[in-house]
Write a protein that holds these residues in place. Structure first.
Motif, PDB file in Angstrom:
ATOM      1  N   ARG C  46     -10.478  27.854 -18.925  1.00 36.96           N
ATOM      2  CA  ARG C  46      -9.461  27.017 -20.095  1.00 36.96           C
ATOM      3  C   ARG C  46      -8.754  27.598 -20.541  1.00 36.96           C
ATOM      4  O   ARG C  46      -7.341  26.967 -21.638  1.00 36.96           O
ATOM      5  CB  ARG C  46     -10.549  26.229 -20.910  1.00 36.96           C
ATOM      6  CG  ARG C  46     -11.292  25.456 -20.992  1.00 36.96           C
ATOM      7  CD  ARG C  46     -12.062  24.736 -21.855  1.00 36.96           C
ATOM      8  NE  ARG C  46     -10.969  24.395 -23.107  1.00 36.96           N
ATOM      9  CZ  ARG C  46     -10.989  22.843 -23.310  1.00 36.96           C
ATOM     10  NH1 ARG C  46     -11.730  22.348 -22.275  1.00 36.96           N
ATOM     11  NH2 ARG C  46     -10.188  22.422 -24.142  1.00 36.96           N
ATOM     12  N   ALA C  49      -6.165  28.049 -18.191  1.00 40.36           N
ATOM     13  CA  ALA C  49      -5.296  27.257 -18.181  1.00 40.36           C
ATOM     14  C   ALA C  49      -4.080  26.309 -19.350  1.00 40.36           C
ATOM     15  O   ALA C  49      -4.047  25.578 -19.384  1.00 40.36           O
ATOM     16  CB  ALA C  49      -5.637  25.660 -17.522  1.00 40.36           C
ATOM     17  N   LEU C  51      -5.002  25.654 -22.658  1.00 42.27           N
ATOM     18  CA  LEU C  51      -5.785  24.905 -23.388  1.00 42.27           C
ATOM     19  C   LEU C  51      -6.337  25.978 -24.363  1.00 42.27           C
ATOM     20  O   LEU C  51      -6.310  25.345 -25.814  1.00 42.27           O
ATOM     21  CB  LEU C  51      -6.277  24.342 -22.366  1.00 42.27           C
ATOM     22  CG  LEU C  51      -6.304  23.203 -21.500  1.00 42.27           C
ATOM     23  CD1 LEU C  51      -7.591  23.046 -20.773  1.00 42.27           C
ATOM     24  CD2 LEU C  51      -5.762  21.891 -22.633  1.00 42.27           C
ATOM     25  N   GLN C  52      -6.469  27.072 -24.104  1.00 45.35           N
ATOM     26  CA  GLN C  52      -6.051  27.652 -25.357  1.00 45.35           C
ATOM     27  C   GLN C  52      -5.741  29.421 -25.215  1.00 45.35           C
ATOM     28  O   GLN C  52      -5.936  30.237 -24.173  1.00 45.35           O
ATOM     29  CB  GLN C  52      -7.817  28.117 -26.168  1.00 45.35           C
ATOM     30  CG  GLN C  52      -8.500  28.648 -25.204  1.00 45.35           C
ATOM     31  CD  GLN C  52     -10.451  28.660 -25.350  1.00 45.35           C
ATOM     32  OE1 GLN C  52     -10.858  27.476 -25.404  1.00 45.35           O
ATOM     33  NE2 GLN C  52     -10.730  30.234 -25.233  1.00 45.35           N
ATOM     34  N   TYR C  68      -5.642  22.025 -13.019  1.00 48.36           N
ATOM     35  CA  TYR C  68      -7.668  22.561 -14.437  1.00 48.36           C
ATOM     36  C   TYR C  68      -8.147  20.884 -14.144  1.00 48.36           C
ATOM     37  O   TYR C  68      -7.648  19.852 -14.361  1.00 48.36           O
ATOM     38  CB  TYR C  68      -7.328  22.485 -15.292  1.00 48.36           C
ATOM     39  CG  TYR C  68      -8.401  22.873 -15.994  1.00 48.36           C
ATOM     40  CD1 TYR C  68      -8.674  23.937 -16.001  1.00 48.36           C
ATOM     41  CD2 TYR C  68      -8.570  21.800 -17.492  1.00 48.36           C
ATOM     42  CE1 TYR C  68      -9.955  23.803 -17.127  1.00 48.36           C
ATOM     43  CE2 TYR C  68      -9.544  21.756 -18.167  1.00 48.36           C
ATOM     44  CZ  TYR C  68     -10.805  23.154 -18.066  1.00 48.36           C
ATOM     45  OH  TYR C  68     -11.836  23.339 -19.136  1.00 48.36           O
TER      46      TYR C  68
END
Lengths: 218, 242, 204
Positions: C46, C49, C51-52, C68
């Protein structure tokens, strides 16, 4: 981004009750009010603009938690966040889809329901104008609230609590516009304020909402 | 030596521990002086009798209800920009105090309103604004409570505080407009400060200062609690990781 | 397109789980992430990708180069297989579906609604989505969950074709996917709790 809007509308139609649900709820409010306050048409016509606005607001609240919840559950939101379109655009499209399925049908249905509430004929145009101007702000503010609570298990009631005070200015200016318009008073101030609120929320809140979603996805 | 050093929890805990007794002392003394003077040593008003003396609780609490939100706005901004945890926790600590002040202002207002205007509640712009402020506080606190991850909660409540502030100002304006529009001439003015006699003025200023001190003291105490709670949470999380 | 990760640290729920993660993934190469449950493979993926945010470290290419796919497939129950794929293709700015349906043996199911698919069929549809993203680096989290042997083989072929076309893949998995790939065990990168004597700014 248009693809996202079309998909959401498509989903709303296929899931059944996309357009219908908000309208049905609106109808329930409008039908119940005369039972509550009595059939006196003078009273009804005085409160009709307010009832229609409160009805629109409640119908909005009812559908808000679905804006992101489903996409969050099935993983679409993660994928949309990694997609090439900006998250701000995703948020704006979500709000637009919400408006088309709630605000727009309510605006169009307002004259018919206004008739049930003995709304003065002069006020019909103002009622539609104020709903048309104001409901996009309701959808956008609601989308922001939904973005804040997207990861939460029991977000529904919290969402209403968060969004309610944010709805106050829109509600006030919206109802005021109708009341003044029907009375033949000057409408410039509420008209411009309502338009300004809608334009400002549509322009600025997508950024706040996208920020909230990014925080929630972390 | 910069101001931001106090954003370090260790430094903050140490400094606040040293300062707290002084703040408590000043708060209690000024509260006692202001309230005793206001309640017992001022003459009764000609028209309203002793009811007017509730002003010594009502006005300062209303003032602090607004200032608490302003403080939350500033600390939220500091958190979003500089990411100092103490700042976010101070915002969290201030919210319930602000909520309490809002409730006190509303209740004392209602109690005062009955003899003054013959009603506990009217949709006067000021009253309505405070009711809306009350809802803002409720939502803000509820959001803090609902989110597990402390950093995410701090971020989201800060965003809410920022957006909420804009809408709160907008609401104030809207409510003013709305009431004039619907009930022309029926509005009641709460602007008593202007025509308040000098004998009432000085103790009022003292109680306002006292409530300000009380607010700062309570925020310090609660922020210390929040820091400790946060520390415990971090320790438990680390324990679980092994 | 070469993915270089240097000294990456990532956190789950505010608590650091992995640190010092470094590896290189060249075009045409696949890397399998191994490690026990809960070690932080999902968190790592993540983070890559986008996302965080990473706690520290450097990733050589932006998240925009990665596609992802995780446990949830992002499918809408009331849309058909083709509609689901077409939606993601448009979102990722691609024209047409290419060979996505054929590669995952979904041609016969093309007009069936996603709610009438079996778990394995849904998974295949979720993986077919990767082909319509047009992105060079696949970042996959347990892609073979609920797939049968034949479908795993289909997936293996799809990855191989992707690699031959100059793509790369980073896959967290516990099983053998049927193609040659390097493996990276992330267990050694487990974050060590830092010792602190006193209150500290980060609280963790």
């Amino acid at each position: 981004m248009i693809a996202l809007l079309l998909r959401d509308l498509n989903l709303a139609v296929r899931a059944g009750g996309g357009f219908g649900l908000a309208l049905a709820f609106f109808l329930i409010v409008v039908v119940l009010v005369p039972f509550g306050v009595g059939p006196d048409s003078a009273i009804l016509s005085a409160i009709a603009p307010g009832i229609l606005w409160v009805g629109a607001l409640l119908a909005c609240l009812l559908s808000l938690d679905r804006i992101f919840a489903l996409d969050h559950e099935d993983g679409s939101l993660d994928l949309l966040a990694t997609a090439p379109i900006p998250l701000e655009g995703v948020v704006a499209m979500k709000a637009a889809a919400h408006w088309v399925t709630t605000g727009l049908p309510l605006t169009l249905a307002a004259p018919g329901l206004g008739m049930l509430l003995s709304l003065e004929p002069d006020a019909f145009g103002w009622q539609m104008l104020s709903l048309a101007l104001g409901t996009p702000a309701l959808s956008m503010i609601g989308t922001f609230g939904a973005a804040l609570t997207v990861g939460l298990k029991r977000g529904g009631l919290l969402l209403s609590l968060l969004v309610l005070p944010l709805y106050v200015p829109t509600l006030i200016f919206g109802a005021e516009l109708v009341a003044r318009g029907a009375d033949g008073m000057a409408t410039a101030t509420p008209l411009m304020m309502l338009a300004a609120i809608t334009l400002a929320t549509v322009a600025l809140l997508p950024f706040a909402a996208a920020a909230a979603i990014r925080i929630n996805l972390r | 030596m910069s101001l931001w050093e106090y954003a370090n929890p260790v430094k903050f805990m140490r400094t606040s521990r040293a300062l707290l007794p002084w703040f408590w002392g000043l708060t209690l003394v000024s509260l006692a002086v202001g309230l005793v003077w206001g309640f017992f040593l001022t003459p009764e008003a000609e028209n309203f009798g002793s009811t007017v003396k509730i002003i010594y609780v009502h006005v300062p609490s209303a003032l602090m209800a607004i200032n608490a939100w302003l403080m939350m706005l500033v600390t939220s901004l500091i958190w979003l920009i500089r990411r100092h945890h103490v700042s976010a926790l101070a915002a969290r600590a201030a919210a319930p105090i602000g909520l309490t002040m809002t409730v006190i202002a509303l209740i004392t207002g209602a109690i005062w309103g009955e003899p003054m205007w013959g009603t506990y509640w009217a949709w006067d712009p000021r009253l309505t604004s405070f009711l809306i402020l009350f809802l803002f506080y409720l939502g803000y606190i509820a959001l803090w409570e609902a989110i597990e991850n402390p950093d995410a909660a701090a971020d989201l409540t800060s965003v809410l505080c920022l957006v909420g502030s804009v809408f709160a100002i907008l609401s104030r304006y809207a409510v003013n407009f709305w009431n004039q529009g619907l009930h022309q001439g029926a509005t009641m003015s709460l602007d008593k400060e202007e025509n308040i006699a000098n004998v009432y003025w000085l103790p009022l200023v003292i109680t306002m200062v006292a409530f300000g001190l009380l607010f700062v003291t309570l925020v310090l105490v609660r922020t210390r609690t929040e820091i400790r709670a946060r520390r415990i949470k971090a320790l438990i999380a680390r324990e679980r990781m092994g | 397109m070469e993915l270089t990760v240097e000294n990456l640290a990532c956190a789950r729920g505010g608590v650091p789980v992995l640190e010092g993660v470094s590896f290189t993934l060249k075009a045409g190469q696949a890397l399998l992430l191994r490690g026990p449950n809960g070690i932080g493979k999902t968190t790592l993926l993540r983070t890559l990708a986008g996302l965080q945010p990473a706690l520290e470290g450097r990733v050589s290419v932006p998240p925009e180069t990665m596609a992802y796919a995780a446990h949830a497939d992002g499918l809408k129950a009331t849309l058909t297989v083709t509609e689901n794929l077409a939606f993601w293709a448009r979102i990722f700015g691609q024209r047409g579906l290419g060979s996505a349906l054929e590669d995952f043996n979904l041609t016969d199911l093309a007009h069936r609604q996603a709610q009438n698919l079996s778990a394995g069929q849904k998974r295949r549809l979720g993986l077919a989505r990767l082909l319509v993203t047009g992105r060079p680096i696949w970042v996959l989290d347990e892609p073979t969950v609920s797939l049968d042997v034949a479908s795993v083989a289909l997936f293996g072929q799809a990855v191989k074709r992707h690699l031959q076309g100059g793509g790369a893949a980073l896959i967290a998995t516990h099983i053998d996917l049927g193609f040659q790939a390097e493996e990276l065990d992330v267990t050694p990168f487990k974050a060590v709790p830092r010792q602190m004597d006193d209150f500290d700014e980060a609280f963790v």
